[in-house]
Scaffold this active site. Structure first.
Site, PDB file in Angstrom:
ATOM      1  N   ARG A   1      -6.384  10.516  -0.233  1.00 38.12           N
ATOM      2  CA  ARG A   1      -6.185  10.983  -1.610  1.00 38.12           C
ATOM      3  C   ARG A   1      -7.533  11.108  -2.332  1.00 38.12           C
ATOM      4  O   ARG A   1      -7.745  12.031  -3.095  1.00 38.12           O
ATOM      5  CB  ARG A   1      -5.237  10.033  -2.347  1.00 38.12           C
ATOM      6  CG  ARG A   1      -3.771  10.253  -1.932  1.00 38.12           C
ATOM      7  CD  ARG A   1      -2.859   9.156  -2.476  1.00 38.12           C
ATOM      8  NE  ARG A   1      -3.010   7.906  -1.725  1.00 38.12           N
ATOM      9  CZ  ARG A   1      -3.037   6.698  -2.266  1.00 38.12           C
ATOM     10  NH1 ARG A   1      -2.920   6.556  -3.571  1.00 38.12           N
ATOM     11  NH2 ARG A   1      -3.169   5.623  -1.498  1.00 38.12           N
TER      12      ARG A   1
ATOM     13  N   HIS B   1       0.867  -1.178   0.000  1.00 42.41           N
ATOM     14  CA  HIS B   1       0.000   0.000   0.000  1.00 42.41           C
ATOM     15  C   HIS B   1       0.901   1.223   0.000  1.00 42.41           C
ATOM     16  O   HIS B   1       1.865   1.278   0.753  1.00 42.41           O
ATOM     17  CB  HIS B   1      -0.893  -0.025   1.244  1.00 42.41           C
ATOM     18  CG  HIS B   1      -2.033   0.939   1.197  1.00 42.41           C
ATOM     19  ND1 HIS B   1      -1.851   2.302   1.259  1.00 42.41           N
ATOM     20  CD2 HIS B   1      -3.363   0.745   1.073  1.00 42.41           C
ATOM     21  CE1 HIS B   1      -3.044   2.890   1.192  1.00 42.41           C
ATOM     22  NE2 HIS B   1      -3.972   1.974   1.075  1.00 42.41           N
TER      23      HIS B   1
END
Lengths: 257, 640
Positions: B296, B276
């Protein structure tokens, strides 16, 4: 940076035990659970401790740190002076299994006693509609990570084991309140929460709220409103009459369970 | 102070008073157990589900609803499984935020995110069924965030064309596990908590061999337990604990992967491990803890030490058509997805993780060896606290960072394994009759790289399918024909106790530590032929050391002993990852080779399949990818 931490950890089982003293090397930014893990890896391989996420999200590593109920993964060593001795003991309200691990089955038994969610039918398009403002109250309660620190702290059962059969505890008052405030639920659990779950035994001292690692306002937002709703049902003659007259298949006349 | 040097037979005080119900779970214990051949507690079920995360709970609910007597067996307490860590949401093309979203778009995003190595049929079923699986959660009490017209709100995530993640703030996994847990409890499904399965038994059948039972131990007492069952569903999650920097918990030791191999099933895609892009990097004790992609999705951007939004420099050819190449367009996309392309920060995870890795290597990283993830300068404090409450809490409590005021330091962390048990896409059945796998432990669905949000939906869709088929298989076969032989049970018990029989050997924690370093350094994000060969030799050496380890203490709640048993699974799975990684001479998704930097069409058409030979060695073969039907192939030509 690093220093040698003096740690006292309760070791033992149901037959008895006591505090053992250890010295563990710790580093900057660590939490109590890091110290316990290092102790386990280097000096006490069989030290029993529960943990999973190590990020305050699963509620596994509950213990009492210097007598205060906390999550070990969210208790930073920086909150103590380097010379301080940190004492870690298992949660006191539950029977000890071994070392820091306790038998928390009381909570799982209480969970089974809550009648489950029973929603109204879906809208014609197969979806359900609820407004954000209406789900937010329940969402606060569903932040609960089931660390059981509130159950451990609540003075109704702490050192009063005999109250446990009649008392579900703050964690489950949250659950009763969550379901009662759910916009689509058709069950009415108010009588049950008062009678079988022992809501009336709570005298709102807010100890549970104080120890909640998720910052849920258990007393103010769940228990007190729930007590008010129970009182409404019980003593308001208009509500009582309404419940007898209107029998509709929706939430307006909920089914008492 | 208790005596912790007792013999392995000491099972603690609870051994003396044999209860009729287990104190932790309320499950009935067979009183006559001791009178039977092997002498251990024994239970019979139609379906035994191993694991109580999203996939396990959903499988158990489905099996129960299909009429099977069902048990859930899990290593931790109920409600603590790794699913609880999932933050962002459940990907499902419900069309609540964008009516133009549908399963075909979701299918296409999933396949492209996996660099077309996904099993097309799994990706198809997943995209088609995810919306109903989400609505079902609502039926069982889940409280998702809402749109302004009262529907389930959907958020943006990397690799997804439209906002499609059903979510609850940034704690969606907790909501999902609690909902499924409460449903399973309401249905009265038996749960064996803190109980670890170490072996699966087989019995002769018409087609050769089939599953007949399972063997395990109660963590609480160290006592053994035997299940007689025609169907076992593996829902054990992943393998991340074999890496030093990981978002995964202690449970993620590849148990299901290893059990499947030892039972005779095959694994595919094991070379693909997802790092990740955003794990915490500071302070050291939190290194690896997940920072949700929602940061994000909700507007956060990545910057290097020079303050530059570096992701614009890392847009691969493959995604150029759908990715914004300037900040203005990228920023407009949050409001208007129809006329703008997606910001490069929301490329699939493999692309972002590699880019961050390159920036750090080029000395443009943050002070503690990560890069900066900045949402503070992009969104107001109220928005951040409302959308990302647990990220706010996590950074405030653990790192003294106020994410509404300053950027986070983040770096890649081992998060997910795309590889897993090779299963029939429609049923989750492995090649061994009666053995199923669902969720992270199953392979194929995500190809070489998983899109964020597709994990929670995967758990629900394939947990449900595996549960149904496991129940049907069980109800067709009669329990009477199932054999669990006493000598097999006794042999399983002996193997489980072996770590107690060696005195003065090595500590299991040290071996685990060494394995984590080895996998992190030699089989990590960027791989090389010589390092992979070295890793295989070193794993062999660790296996040898692990065969001589010792544990202290007795059998009651002894984490050292539990780790010793888990270690053999971690070693076997690590060997599989390294073996497949060495074989695949290309870079694709979660497998990046320094010596073969690009994707290769030759490799794009094949899976690597791993099995366990009779001599206990891992064997590898190549297998062509299943052919996608034409009507689905057309989806990839029609759109940008």
């Amino acid at each position: 940076m690093g220093y040698e931490l003096k740690l006292r950890v309760w070791r033992g089982d149901a037959s008895g035990g006591g505090l053992n003293e250890y010295a563990v090397q710790v580093e900057e930014g660590e939490v109590v659970l890091d110290a316990i893990h290092r102790l386990q890896a280097t000096q006490a391989g069989d030290l029993a401790v529960r943990w999973n996420c190590k990020a305050g999200k699963c509620g596994s590593c509950s213990a009492e740190i210097n007598g205060r109920p906390r999550l070990m993964c969210m208790t930073r060593l920086a909150d103590f002076a380097e010379g301080d001795v940190i004492t870690v003991t298992p949660m006191r309200s539950f029977p000890v299994i071994r070392d820091l691990v306790t038998d928390v089955s009381y909570n799982y038994e209480k969970a089974r006693e809550v009648p489950s969610f029973a929603p109204t039918p879906r809208d014609p398009d197969g979806k359900r509609r609820m407004m954000q403002v209406d789900v937010e109250r329940g969402q606060e309660f569903r932040k609960c990570i089931e660390c059981f620190l509130c159950q451990n702290t609540c003075h109704v059962v702490r050192d009063h084991d005999h109250n446990k059969p009649a008392f579900a505890g703050p964690r489950f008052f949250l659950r009763y309140a969550e379901l009662d405030m759910h916009p689509l639920d058709t069950n009415d659990r108010r009588k049950l929460s008062q009678d079988a779950a022992g809501l009336g035994m709570c005298n709102i001292t807010k100890c549970c709220t104080e120890v909640c690692p998720e910052g849920i306002k258990i007393t103010d937002n769940a228990i007190i409103p729930m007590k008010e709703r129970v009182a409404d049902r019980k003593y308001d003659p208009v509500v009582w009459l309404g419940s007898k007259i209107f029998k509709r298949g929706d939430r307006a006349s909920r089914e008492e369970v | 102070m208790t005596d912790t040097t007792g013999s392995p037979d000491t099972t603690g005080s609870t051994a003396a008073d044999a209860p009729t119900r287990h104190p932790m779970t309320g499950n009935r214990l067979t009183a006559e157990a001791a009178a039977e051949g092997h002498g251990f507690e024994e239970h019979a079920y139609d379906v035994v589900v191993i694991g109580a995360g999203g996939a396990g709970l959903r499988a158990a609910i489905a099996a129960h609803d299909a009429g099977a007597r069902t048990a859930i067996v899990c290593k931790s307490l109920l409600g603590k499984a790794h699913t609880v860590m999932a933050e962002g949401g459940i990907a499902a093309a419900m069309g609540n935020a964008y009516p133009e979203d549908n399963w075909k778009v979701h299918f296409r995003d999933t396949m492209r995110g996996g660099k077309m190595l996904n099993h097309w049929r799994m990706a198809e079923l997943h995209a088609q069924e995810a919306p109903e699986r989400v609505l079902e959660l609502e039926e069982w009490g889940a409280l998702f965030d809402r749109t302004s017209d009262g529907l389930i709100s959907q958020r943006d995530f990397g690799g997804h064309r439209y906002a499609r993640l059903a979510h609850v703030g940034d704690r969606t996994g907790l909501e999902m596990i609690r909902t499924l847990q409460q449903r399973a409890v309401a249905l009265g499904i038996d749960v064996f908590m803190e109980c670890t399965i170490t072996e699966i038994f087989k019995t002769p059948s018409d087609e050769g061999e089939r599953v007949s039972g399972a063997f395990g131990y109660w963590r609480e007492t160290g006592r053994f337990i035997v299940f007689k069952t025609p169907s076992v569903v593996l829902a054990t999650g992943g393998i991340g604990k074999s890496y030093r920097v990981t978002s995964n918990s202690w449970e993620y030791t590849g148990d299901g992967h290893a059990l499947a191999l030892r039972t005779g099933a095959s694994l595919i895609n094991m070379e693909f491990v997802q790092f990740h892009p955003t794990g915490m990097v500071w302070p050291p004790s939190v290194r690896g803890i997940l920072v949700t992609e929602s940061v994000r999705g909700d507007g956060g951007v990545l910057r290097n030490s020079e303050g530059k939004r570096f992701m614009f420099d890392y847009i691969p050819e493959y995604f150029k058509g759908e990715t914004a190449d300037n900040e203005e367009e990228a920023d407009r996309w949050y409001e208007d997805k129809t006329n703008n392309r997606r910001p490069p920060e929301l490329l699939p995870r493999d692309e972002v993780a590699r880019a961050i890795n390159s920036e750090i290597k080029a000395d443009r990283g943050s002070p503690h060896g990560g890069v900066f993830l900045d949402i503070a300068s992009r969104r107001d404090a109220e928005f951040i606290q409302r959308r990302l409450p647990s990220m706010y809490h996590q950074f405030k409590e653990l790192a003294d960072v106020d994410i509404t005021a300053e950027p986070m330091e983040i770096g890649p962390t081992c998060h997910y394994v795309m590889g897993g048990v090779e299963v029939d896409p429609d049923t989750g059945a492995s090649s061994v009759e009666g053995l199923y796998a669902a969720g992270e432990v199953a392979g194929g669905m995500h190809g070489s790289n998983r899109l964020g949000g597709n994990s929670l939906s995967d758990l629900l869709v394939f947990g449900n399918r595996a549960g149904i088929d496991a129940a049907q298989t069980a109800l067709k076969s009669s329990n009477q024909s199932l054999q669990v032989r006493d000598e097999e049970v006794r042999a399983a018990a002996e193997r489980a106790l072996a770590p107690f029989s060696i005195a003065g050997g090595e500590n299991p924690y040290t071996i685990q530590y060494n394995l984590q370093d080895l996998m992190q350094n030699l089989v990590g994000i960027i791989r090389k032929s010589d390092e992979l060969s070295t890793s295989l030799r070193e794993i062999e050496a660790l296996k040898e050391r692990a065969s001589r380890l010792s544990v202290e203490g007795n059998r009651q709640y002894n984490p050292g002993w539990h780790l010793a048993l888990d270690l053999s699974n971690m070693l076997l799975v690590s060997e599989c990852i390294a073996t497949a990684a060495l074989e695949r001479q290309e870079s694709r998704g979660g497998h990046t080779r320094d010596d073969f930097p690009g994707p290769d069409p030759h490799w794009g058409g094949r899976n690597l399949v791993l099995t366990l030979g009779d001599d206990g060695r891992v064997e590898l073969r190549h297998q062509p990818l299943p052919a996608m039907p034409e009507e689905l192939q057309d989806l990839f030509e029609a759109q940008p």
